[in-house]
Design a protein around this motif. Structure first.
Motif, PDB file in Angstrom:
ATOM      1  N   LEU A 285      -6.810  -0.652   3.102  1.00 53.71           N
ATOM      2  CA  LEU A 285      -6.618  -1.808   3.980  1.00 53.71           C
ATOM      3  C   LEU A 285      -7.849  -2.717   3.963  1.00 53.71           C
ATOM      4  O   LEU A 285      -7.723  -3.944   3.981  1.00 53.71           O
ATOM      5  CB  LEU A 285      -6.310  -1.339   5.398  1.00 53.71           C
ATOM      6  CG  LEU A 285      -4.921  -0.718   5.585  1.00 53.71           C
ATOM      7  CD1 LEU A 285      -4.799  -0.052   6.949  1.00 53.71           C
ATOM      8  CD2 LEU A 285      -3.824  -1.758   5.397  1.00 53.71           C
TER       9      LEU A 285
ATOM     10  N   VAL B  76       1.248   5.025   0.376  1.00 56.57           N
ATOM     11  CA  VAL B  76       0.479   6.066   1.059  1.00 56.57           C
ATOM     12  C   VAL B  76       1.085   7.421   0.717  1.00 56.57           C
ATOM     13  O   VAL B  76       2.228   7.719   1.097  1.00 56.57           O
ATOM     14  CB  VAL B  76       0.489   5.847   2.585  1.00 56.57           C
ATOM     15  CG1 VAL B  76      -0.446   6.842   3.262  1.00 56.57           C
ATOM     16  CG2 VAL B  76       0.090   4.413   2.921  1.00 56.57           C
TER      17      VAL B  76
ATOM     18  N   CYS C 290       2.916  -1.137   4.243  1.00 57.45           N
ATOM     19  CA  CYS C 290       2.501   0.245   4.023  1.00 57.45           C
ATOM     20  C   CYS C 290       3.752   1.107   3.868  1.00 57.45           C
ATOM     21  O   CYS C 290       4.541   1.212   4.810  1.00 57.45           O
ATOM     22  CB  CYS C 290       1.671   0.751   5.195  1.00 57.45           C
ATOM     23  SG  CYS C 290       0.110  -0.108   5.451  1.00 57.45           S
TER      24      CYS C 290
ATOM     25  N   LEU D 210       0.850  -1.181   0.000  1.00 56.32           N
ATOM     26  CA  LEU D 210       0.000   0.000   0.000  1.00 56.32           C
ATOM     27  C   LEU D 210       0.893   1.239   0.000  1.00 56.32           C
ATOM     28  O   LEU D 210       1.637   1.479   0.947  1.00 56.32           O
ATOM     29  CB  LEU D 210      -0.892  -0.012   1.246  1.00 56.32           C
ATOM     30  CG  LEU D 210      -2.241   0.702   1.156  1.00 56.32           C
ATOM     31  CD1 LEU D 210      -3.086   0.122   0.031  1.00 56.32           C
ATOM     32  CD2 LEU D 210      -2.974   0.617   2.480  1.00 56.32           C
TER      33      LEU D 210
ATOM     34  N   SER E 127      -3.864  10.099   1.426  1.00 60.49           N
ATOM     35  CA  SER E 127      -4.177  10.397   2.820  1.00 60.49           C
ATOM     36  C   SER E 127      -4.899  11.720   2.998  1.00 60.49           C
ATOM     37  O   SER E 127      -5.413  12.008   4.084  1.00 60.49           O
ATOM     38  CB  SER E 127      -2.887  10.398   3.657  1.00 60.49           C
ATOM     39  OG  SER E 127      -1.973  11.353   3.147  1.00 60.49           O
TER      40      SER E 127
ATOM     41  N   LEU F  38      -6.668   5.545   3.251  1.00 65.80           N
ATOM     42  CA  LEU F  38      -5.863   4.484   3.852  1.00 65.80           C
ATOM     43  C   LEU F  38      -6.752   3.361   4.383  1.00 65.80           C
ATOM     44  O   LEU F  38      -6.477   2.166   4.156  1.00 65.80           O
ATOM     45  CB  LEU F  38      -5.013   5.067   4.989  1.00 65.80           C
ATOM     46  CG  LEU F  38      -4.225   4.080   5.835  1.00 65.80           C
ATOM     47  CD1 LEU F  38      -3.269   3.252   4.979  1.00 65.80           C
ATOM     48  CD2 LEU F  38      -3.465   4.817   6.930  1.00 65.80           C
TER      49      LEU F  38
ATOM     50  N   SER G 242       4.900   4.884   2.924  1.00 64.85           N
ATOM     51  CA  SER G 242       4.512   6.265   2.623  1.00 64.85           C
ATOM     52  C   SER G 242       5.664   6.986   1.925  1.00 64.85           C
ATOM     53  O   SER G 242       6.804   6.529   1.937  1.00 64.85           O
ATOM     54  CB  SER G 242       4.159   7.003   3.914  1.00 64.85           C
ATOM     55  OG  SER G 242       5.336   7.371   4.619  1.00 64.85           O
TER      56      SER G 242
ATOM     57  N   LEU H 214      -1.019   7.078  10.123  1.00 67.18           N
ATOM     58  CA  LEU H 214      -0.819   5.843   9.367  1.00 67.18           C
ATOM     59  C   LEU H 214      -0.648   4.667  10.319  1.00 67.18           C
ATOM     60  O   LEU H 214      -1.287   3.611  10.158  1.00 67.18           O
ATOM     61  CB  LEU H 214       0.397   5.989   8.455  1.00 67.18           C
ATOM     62  CG  LEU H 214       1.003   4.724   7.847  1.00 67.18           C
ATOM     63  CD1 LEU H 214      -0.025   3.951   7.043  1.00 67.18           C
ATOM     64  CD2 LEU H 214       2.205   5.085   6.962  1.00 67.18           C
TER      65      LEU H 214
ATOM     66  N   ALA I 241      -3.285   1.516  10.730  1.00 73.27           N
ATOM     67  CA  ALA I 241      -2.757   0.163  10.496  1.00 73.27           C
ATOM     68  C   ALA I 241      -2.981  -0.732  11.718  1.00 73.27           C
ATOM     69  O   ALA I 241      -3.318  -1.917  11.583  1.00 73.27           O
ATOM     70  CB  ALA I 241      -1.272   0.232  10.155  1.00 73.27           C
TER      71      ALA I 241
ATOM     72  N   ILE J 249       5.243  -1.340   8.336  1.00 72.34           N
ATOM     73  CA  ILE J 249       5.217   0.057   7.917  1.00 72.34           C
ATOM     74  C   ILE J 249       6.635   0.508   7.597  1.00 72.34           C
ATOM     75  O   ILE J 249       7.532   0.421   8.446  1.00 72.34           O
ATOM     76  CB  ILE J 249       4.598   0.947   9.002  1.00 72.34           C
ATOM     77  CG1 ILE J 249       3.169   0.483   9.299  1.00 72.34           C
ATOM     78  CG2 ILE J 249       4.609   2.412   8.556  1.00 72.34           C
ATOM     79  CD1 ILE J 249       2.499   1.238  10.413  1.00 72.34           C
TER      80      ILE J 249
END
Length: 259
Positions: free
Chosen positions: A67, A9, A80, A7, A44, A63, A82, A94, A98, A110
């Motif tokens: 998910l 972000v 994730c 993902l 975001s 976000l 970013s 974030l 999560a 992350i």
């Protein structure tokens, strides 16, 4: 790795031309680098999502929606990543979102923010390759967003990194916090230089860049021009630099490789 979801972000931009050379390009490169993973991008910024939906008829995922989509697709592992500059307010959000999904996947990882890497040297290399920095003499003003978060201290740290690398001509300030434009003018006054390069220190050169850095009124550019400086404008956001996108891809690779 078909059961691994990545993902991305981003803040994104309401300007499709800006997205095309920054976050869209990052997404394409991540898909090419990880063809066996499911790669999706989320935005975001609620206001940006709304503008894009109204102007272009495109619905970008939040976000949470991203998910939820992975959950419905029965993805087992989620990464994730970013494109955020620092571990600030958005990064905290974030992590919080999560955490809400932690029981829905085998694991959620992350990735680090850009300042979690050897960021100053990486950015300096990108600027050298783009010939933005052609000497260590001409002042270069970088304008970041700024934050009330404790992570705002990263701007001072970044300037010190550049100085340690021999680029004491780099001046970093913020739009919405400290140091601000007054700090820039003070540094330039001490430097006794009249030619200045101005650029955003933002992942995406969107509305903040257009309005608050290069706008006709109330901007960094206007303040510099009013003070008598000759200004060269470089309007590229960080995600437009291949070197910056590469470190994000390397972060993902580390997380994918760790299982």
């Amino acid at each position: 790795m078909e059961d691994t979801g990545i993902l991305l972000v981003n803040f994104a931009s309401a300007d499709k031309n800006v997205r095309a050379v920054s976050t869209d390009k990052l997404t394409q490169e991540v898909k090419s680098a990880f063809p066996r993973c499911i790669v999706r991008e989320v935005c975001s910024g609620e206001a940006v999502r709304k503008i894009i939906r109204e102007k272009e008829g495109i619905k970008l995922l939040s976000l949470k929606e991203g998910l939820e989509g992975f959950k419905n697709a029965e993805v087992k592992r989620v990464i994730c990543q970013s494109s955020y500059l620092m571990d600030g307010i958005e990064y905290d959000r974030l992590k919080a979102v999560a955490k809400q999904f932690s029981s829905d996947f085998e694991c959620i990882k992350i990735g680090r923010t850009l300042t979690g890497f050897d960021f100053g040297k990486t950015l300096a290399k990108a600027m050298l390759d783009a010939k933005i920095v052609d000497s260590a003499d001409k002042p270069i003003v970088m304008a970041g967003h700024g934050s009330a978060h404790r992570a705002n201290s990263i701007y001072k740290e970044l300037q010190e990194i550049f100085a340690d690398m021999g680029f004491s001509n780099v001046i970093i300030a913020t739009i919405e916090s400290t140091p601000g434009i007054d700090y820039v003018l003070s540094c330039l006054n001490e430097a006794k230089k009249k030619n200045v390069t101005l650029m955003p220190l933002l992942s995406v050169a969107g509305n903040h860049s257009v309005r608050d850095i290069f706008g006709e009124e109330g901007s960094f550019l206007k303040a510099l021009l009013d003070a008598g400086y000759e200004v060269s404008c470089v309007k590229k956001g960080l995600c437009e630099y291949a070197e910056i996108r590469d470190i994000l891809i390397k972060s993902i690779a580390e997380l994918v490789g760790n299982g």
